[in-house]
Design a protein around this motif. Sequence first.
Motif, PDB file in Angstrom:
ATOM      1  N   GLU A 463       0.842  -1.193   0.000  1.00 15.59           N
ATOM      2  CA  GLU A 463       0.000   0.000   0.000  1.00 15.59           C
ATOM      3  C   GLU A 463       0.876   1.241   0.000  1.00 15.59           C
ATOM      4  O   GLU A 463       1.633   1.488   0.940  1.00 15.59           O
ATOM      5  CB  GLU A 463      -0.931   0.023   1.207  1.00 15.59           C
ATOM      6  N   HIS A 464       0.761   1.982  -1.069  1.00 17.03           N
ATOM      7  CA  HIS A 464       1.513   3.231  -1.244  1.00 17.03           C
ATOM      8  C   HIS A 464       0.634   4.358  -0.708  1.00 17.03           C
ATOM      9  O   HIS A 464      -0.397   4.673  -1.300  1.00 17.03           O
ATOM     10  CB  HIS A 464       1.830   3.423  -2.732  1.00 17.03           C
ATOM     11  N   GLY A 465       1.017   4.945   0.397  1.00 15.22           N
ATOM     12  CA  GLY A 465       0.169   5.910   1.086  1.00 15.22           C
ATOM     13  C   GLY A 465       0.172   7.285   0.458  1.00 15.22           C
ATOM     14  O   GLY A 465       0.371   8.292   1.142  1.00 15.22           O
ATOM     15  N   GLY A 466      -0.059   7.307  -0.857  1.00 15.46           N
ATOM     16  CA  GLY A 466      -0.017   8.567  -1.576  1.00 15.46           C
ATOM     17  C   GLY A 466      -1.308   8.875  -2.295  1.00 15.46           C
ATOM     18  O   GLY A 466      -2.292   8.142  -2.211  1.00 15.46           O
ATOM     19  N   TYR A 467      -1.287   9.981  -3.010  1.00 21.64           N
ATOM     20  CA  TYR A 467      -2.433  10.478  -3.746  1.00 21.64           C
ATOM     21  C   TYR A 467      -2.176  10.378  -5.246  1.00 21.64           C
ATOM     22  O   TYR A 467      -1.032  10.284  -5.693  1.00 21.64           O
ATOM     23  CB  TYR A 467      -2.702  11.944  -3.379  1.00 21.64           C
ATOM     24  N   GLY A 468      -3.253  10.436  -6.009  1.00 23.87           N
ATOM     25  CA  GLY A 468      -3.121  10.406  -7.456  1.00 23.87           C
ATOM     26  C   GLY A 468      -3.170   8.990  -7.999  1.00 23.87           C
ATOM     27  O   GLY A 468      -3.339   8.013  -7.262  1.00 23.87           O
ATOM     28  N   HIS A 469      -2.996   8.899  -9.310  1.00 22.97           N
ATOM     29  CA  HIS A 469      -3.165   7.642 -10.026  1.00 22.97           C
ATOM     30  C   HIS A 469      -1.814   6.970 -10.242  1.00 22.97           C
ATOM     31  O   HIS A 469      -0.990   7.451 -11.004  1.00 22.97           O
ATOM     32  CB  HIS A 469      -3.846   7.924 -11.366  1.00 22.97           C
ATOM     33  N   CYS A 470      -1.581   5.888  -9.514  1.00 24.96           N
ATOM     34  CA  CYS A 470      -0.343   5.094  -9.555  1.00 24.96           C
ATOM     35  C   CYS A 470       0.763   5.771  -8.751  1.00 24.96           C
ATOM     36  O   CYS A 470       0.692   6.959  -8.432  1.00 24.96           O
ATOM     37  CB  CYS A 470       0.112   4.815 -10.989  1.00 24.96           C
ATOM     38  N   THR A 471       1.805   5.011  -8.463  1.00 24.54           N
ATOM     39  CA  THR A 471       2.842   5.496  -7.551  1.00 24.54           C
ATOM     40  C   THR A 471       3.634   6.669  -8.102  1.00 24.54           C
ATOM     41  O   THR A 471       4.160   7.471  -7.317  1.00 24.54           O
ATOM     42  CB  THR A 471       3.840   4.364  -7.237  1.00 24.54           C
ATOM     43  N   GLU A 500       4.532   5.283   3.700  1.00 24.06           N
ATOM     44  CA  GLU A 500       4.060   6.659   3.761  1.00 24.06           C
ATOM     45  C   GLU A 500       4.648   7.479   2.618  1.00 24.06           C
ATOM     46  O   GLU A 500       5.778   7.254   2.176  1.00 24.06           O
ATOM     47  CB  GLU A 500       4.465   7.297   5.090  1.00 24.06           C
ATOM     48  N   ALA A 501       3.874   8.457   2.153  1.00 21.58           N
ATOM     49  CA  ALA A 501       4.397   9.423   1.193  1.00 21.58           C
ATOM     50  C   ALA A 501       5.422  10.303   1.892  1.00 21.58           C
ATOM     51  O   ALA A 501       5.361  10.524   3.106  1.00 21.58           O
ATOM     52  CB  ALA A 501       3.262  10.263   0.629  1.00 21.58           C
ATOM     53  N   ALA A 502       6.360  10.824   1.115  1.00 22.11           N
ATOM     54  CA  ALA A 502       7.469  11.576   1.697  1.00 22.11           C
ATOM     55  C   ALA A 502       7.132  13.045   1.922  1.00 22.11           C
ATOM     56  O   ALA A 502       7.889  13.754   2.594  1.00 22.11           O
ATOM     57  CB  ALA A 502       8.694  11.464   0.798  1.00 22.11           C
ATOM     58  N   TYR A 503       6.010  13.502   1.383  1.00 20.57           N
ATOM     59  CA  TYR A 503       5.666  14.931   1.476  1.00 20.57           C
ATOM     60  C   TYR A 503       4.165  15.073   1.214  1.00 20.57           C
ATOM     61  O   TYR A 503       3.550  14.226   0.568  1.00 20.57           O
ATOM     62  CB  TYR A 503       6.451  15.752   0.452  1.00 20.57           C
ATOM     63  N   PRO A 504       3.547  16.132   1.711  1.00 18.11           N
ATOM     64  CA  PRO A 504       2.116  16.349   1.435  1.00 18.11           C
ATOM     65  C   PRO A 504       1.912  16.775  -0.017  1.00 18.11           C
ATOM     66  O   PRO A 504       2.839  17.290  -0.655  1.00 18.11           O
ATOM     67  CB  PRO A 504       1.729  17.456   2.413  1.00 18.11           C
ATOM     68  N   PRO A 505       0.710  16.585  -0.550  1.00 21.29           N
ATOM     69  CA  PRO A 505       0.509  16.812  -1.980  1.00 21.29           C
ATOM     70  C   PRO A 505       0.645  18.268  -2.424  1.00 21.29           C
ATOM     71  O   PRO A 505       0.949  18.525  -3.602  1.00 21.29           O
ATOM     72  CB  PRO A 505      -0.913  16.297  -2.216  1.00 21.29           C
ATOM     73  N   PHE A 506       0.441  19.248  -1.545  1.00 20.76           N
ATOM     74  CA  PHE A 506       0.591  20.655  -1.929  1.00 20.76           C
ATOM     75  C   PHE A 506       1.995  21.194  -1.638  1.00 20.76           C
ATOM     76  O   PHE A 506       2.208  22.403  -1.619  1.00 20.76           O
ATOM     77  CB  PHE A 506      -0.451  21.521  -1.216  1.00 20.76           C
ATOM     78  N   ALA A 507       2.953  20.312  -1.415  1.00 18.60           N
ATOM     79  CA  ALA A 507       4.297  20.733  -1.009  1.00 18.60           C
ATOM     80  C   ALA A 507       5.170  21.195  -2.159  1.00 18.60           C
ATOM     81  O   ALA A 507       6.315  21.590  -1.958  1.00 18.60           O
ATOM     82  CB  ALA A 507       4.995  19.593  -0.274  1.00 18.60           C
ATOM     83  N   ASN A 508       4.678  21.117  -3.394  1.00 18.19           N
ATOM     84  CA  ASN A 508       5.473  21.472  -4.564  1.00 18.19           C
ATOM     85  C   ASN A 508       6.762  20.649  -4.634  1.00 18.19           C
ATOM     86  O   ASN A 508       7.846  21.153  -4.922  1.00 18.19           O
ATOM     87  CB  ASN A 508       5.811  22.965  -4.576  1.00 18.19           C
ATOM     88  N   MET A 509       6.619  19.352  -4.358  1.00 16.09           N
ATOM     89  CA  MET A 509       7.734  18.418  -4.445  1.00 16.09           C
ATOM     90  C   MET A 509       7.318  17.257  -5.347  1.00 16.09           C
ATOM     91  O   MET A 509       6.147  17.108  -5.695  1.00 16.09           O
ATOM     92  CB  MET A 509       8.119  17.901  -3.061  1.00 16.09           C
ATOM     93  N   SER A 510       8.309  16.449  -5.708  1.00 14.38           N
ATOM     94  CA  SER A 510       8.031  15.298  -6.570  1.00 14.38           C
ATOM     95  C   SER A 510       9.039  14.193  -6.266  1.00 14.38           C
ATOM     96  O   SER A 510       9.916  14.342  -5.406  1.00 14.38           O
ATOM     97  CB  SER A 510       8.127  15.693  -8.048  1.00 14.38           C
TER      98      SER A 510
END
Length: 525
Positions: A463-471, A500-510
Amino acid sequence: MSWMRTLLPLSLALSAYATNHSRADGNITWGPCETEIEAGATIPLQCGNITVPLDYTDTKSDATLDVQVLKVPTDKTPKKGSIIFNFGGPGLEARTTLAQAAELLQTLTGGHYDLIANDPRGTANTLTFSCYENDTIRLSSFDQARFEEFAGPADKMALGRLWASASLVTQACHEHAESKERGELIGTAFTARDIMQIVDAVEDDGLLRFWGLSYGTVLGSTLAVMFPDRIDRIVIDGVMNPHEYYNSYDVEVIADTDAAFAQFIKECINAPEKCTLATHNSTATSLEKSIYQLLDTLKYQPIAYEGTIIDYGSIITIIRTTLNTPASWPTLSAALDSLLSRNLTQFLAIQASMNSPYASANMNEAVYGIHCADKKPGKHTFNEVLPTVSTLSNQSALMGQVGNPLSMLATQWKLEAKERYTGDFRAKTKHPMLVIGNTYDPTTPLRSARNISESFEGSIVLEHGGYGHCTLQHGSVCTGKAIQNYFNDGTLPKAGTFCEAAYPPFANMSWNDLLPKLGSNKTAN
């Protein structure tokens, strides 16, 4: 959920695919790529063609097809082989995506593999599937059809027109000589066989290493059951339910769409300095309610402004396009904010700036030509498909109506793939597969990953604890290392692993920001 399935005993299902069809020409001569593909790349690429049988079911025919292939060669030793990618669709090319994401994918796969992608049948220049002689005729046909994509179960008049519109398109595809001939040759089973031809050409051990995303998980699952003894490593990421894909309507794909949208709103409230939409309400619950009220208003009271109409479809198309990609969430936030603020000029500017892949996909016959050629839902009439319209609407308040056109097209489609997988997707692969699902994926829910994992013996769900479509839409060092370990030495994560994801989705990171933590000295684009 009920699946319309054609069930065969496992032994019979696999025996139909075990035959080794004759190869046409297993050689690939590698050379420079086309300018438009090279333009998106930051590291060396190589391109070539492989000649494969045109029709794998006709063993007496010597007709062939040239499949275009791209390779990102590794510069590390020891070289461990090749990994073949499919990034989704169906109906989307793959070479350009690999070229653009090459550095990131080299890091995530450990760097010791050549990375390969081929444009599948029906796409790009590989047996291109088109139902019209030219764009002028195509535009005229779609203008006449005027798909009512957002017709709900109670909108009988709109649904009737949608059925008639689908009939126009399916008839055009059946009557056009080129699409009638090619429509039977672009199915997933043939594409799977093409991939194994590539394996034979590039791998000394004859084993497949594969990473499929979205529709690529249907292709990957099909490869796994057709050629279980030839699977060395296989990752399916963002799982699309293959049972539904082949034998029913695609209902499960939107099972988590509303939950993903709710999380978008919560993350917006948590980052008001980066999400302009947050200024409208103090809580996620009240903001979500305001947005749904806005959508209901636009559905029945579209806005005429500056020579255009802003309606329900205008904003749903933007939500559908951007929700899959957290990097686009600021755009989604701005679009919704402009409508709630009645800043219609800003909304139209946002709309004009967006090059929606879904809008272009609606004009690409391969998107539904491949899918419908593969699908046998067992329904044939307007009344038979109506319960599915209700089921889709109940599955997702936000996107339930978006699946109606494909359901109508599939019900009336006249071009059946010459080969379809008809088994139950139960198999034991040579090496167990890694199955990945995002916690908040609006297009392929985590439950689909868990469901298909039950079919493949020994497979593990991460389980990839992130947002959006695919990892690839949301970075995680934990997920990155799990993928590296799998391709490097075949190690699977423990059952129940959550990354866990490494950063929140509005963090302007990738993912690019995580590459140094994953052993890369490069920065990907």
